[in-house]
Design an enzyme around this catalytic site. Sequence first.
Site, PDB file in Angstrom:
ATOM      1  N   VAL A 112       0.855  -1.187   0.000  1.00 20.51           N
ATOM      2  CA  VAL A 112       0.000   0.000   0.000  1.00 20.51           C
ATOM      3  C   VAL A 112       0.892   1.238   0.000  1.00 20.51           C
ATOM      4  CG1 VAL A 112      -1.739   1.310   1.288  1.00 20.51           C
ATOM      5  CG2 VAL A 112      -1.855  -1.198   1.242  1.00 20.51           C
ATOM      6  N   ALA A 161       4.424   4.101   2.957  1.00 17.91           N
ATOM      7  CA  ALA A 161       3.948   2.848   2.357  1.00 17.91           C
ATOM      8  C   ALA A 161       4.028   1.751   3.404  1.00 17.91           C
ATOM      9  CB  ALA A 161       4.806   2.485   1.154  1.00 17.91           C
ATOM     10  N   LYS A 162       3.430   0.633   3.131  1.00 16.58           N
ATOM     11  CA  LYS A 162       3.598  -0.555   3.968  1.00 16.58           C
ATOM     12  C   LYS A 162       3.304  -1.769   3.118  1.00 16.58           C
ATOM     13  CE  LYS A 162       4.675  -1.339   8.287  1.00 16.58           C
ATOM     14  NZ  LYS A 162       5.642  -0.530   9.047  1.00 16.58           N
ATOM     15  N   GLY A 163       3.967  -2.871   3.443  1.00 15.56           N
ATOM     16  CA  GLY A 163       3.716  -4.128   2.747  1.00 15.56           C
ATOM     17  C   GLY A 163       3.493  -5.229   3.756  1.00 15.56           C
TER      18      GLY A 163
END
Length: 428
Positions: A72, A117-119
């Site tokens: 994201v 962001a993040k994953g």
Amino acid sequence: MVMTDIERSAAAPSESVDLLNIVQQHFDQAAELLNLPARLRGILRVPQRELTVNFPVKRDSGRIEVFQGFRVQHNLARGPTKGGIRYHPNVTLDETRALAMLMTWKCALAGLPYGGAKGAVIVDPKQLSTGEIERLTRRFATEISVVIGPERDIPAPDVGTNPQVMAWIMDTISMHQGHTVPAVVTGKPINIGGSEGRREATGRGLTYVLTAAAHHLGLNISDIRLAIQGCGNVGSTVAREAVALGMKVIALSDSRGGVYNPHGLDIEAVLAHKAHTGSVVGAVNADSLTNEELLEAECDVLVPAALSGVITAQNASRIKAQIVAEAANGPTTKAADAILYDRGCLVIPDILANAGGVTVSYFEWVQGLQEFFWSEREVNTQLRRVMTNALQQVLRVSAERQVDLRTASYMLAVQRVADAVTTRGIYP
Ligand code: NAD
């Protein structure tokens, strides 16, 4: 074992609270105080890009299992996005959205040229062999390679991932490109372009902010007694750095419980005991205490460095610390925030207190792009500059607007991102 959707939604998320709800509430409050136009609120309240991938991995048994993962990117107005990758069995898309949004504000507050962001991959890494984790990582990196890159989005380690996982991502992207791409991830091992001081950066950055906040309150550094919940990477670094500065750590805990000595723990002895036995519990010259008792211990500074949602309306009125420095993400609920503020407790919010990690990740990215590496002393000097500047700016807004440090931090960060969106304009 593959969980069904029903099992998944019944299980606890990897954060113990509804983080998306909390992060959006903080954003809404800041937007209101800033009088942000509705069109900007609409842009900033939701992620700009979300990628969901379902991908096969060959298990050691030869069986093929399909895993789900996310990346994201919350906002790209201030630069490429930056944020960790989490491997956890209960991680959700909503939680990933919340963590991406938090990263946007954290980067803006520290003045870093990034969006957030993040994953995540829904997986329990403890159930996989090293070879299986490597294959999962390389395939996930390939799936999200359409959105990551040194100029686009730069992952880093998070819960359940580590420098070795970052090395595999860097190697996978490099194989695709045909040349080494060190700046595609941060938090790498030092021998392939990681930064000196990255491992200690979050805990060290927190102690820089804490020292500046203590000066602001007129506290004498050598009189400060800390209670620290969590003895992992961040908690143990805070403990060591605080003692090096002349403070006393009177309580320290991990998931099995805590230890307490009102005259100050022998931190090296406690950490050696943990290295030997797996827990701080039972360390010499210390009484035992529970994690709940630690939060309410007689101390000057409380550092929650383990879980979210641990300081609540139920225990906030019994917290005796003058300063709460949030190492963990989201350790204080909104109701608890109000109680602590009324009692005159200075809460240094997560997006400020734990920004040292992403700050040194930024330094690692800069070093990777330039292929020119800094000494640990240079890293720490720059880290201190970034962290103390951010605190001074937050204290100024807090005083001007008569708001707590969390609200002031969000106001500064949201305004910076909103300004970037406005200056760039709406495409096309
Ligand atoms: P870690 O996994 O190294 O350590 C976590 C610690 O918390 C361990 O000592 C564990 O025993 C303890 N713990 C787990 N459950 C507990 C419980 N129920 N009660 C008390 N203690 C418990 O993690 P870390 O890297 O030190 O991160 C700690 C927190 O800081 C996390 O919330 C993380 O999201 C946040 N954070 C970390 C970084 C970083 O760079 N490492 C950056 C920003 C924020």
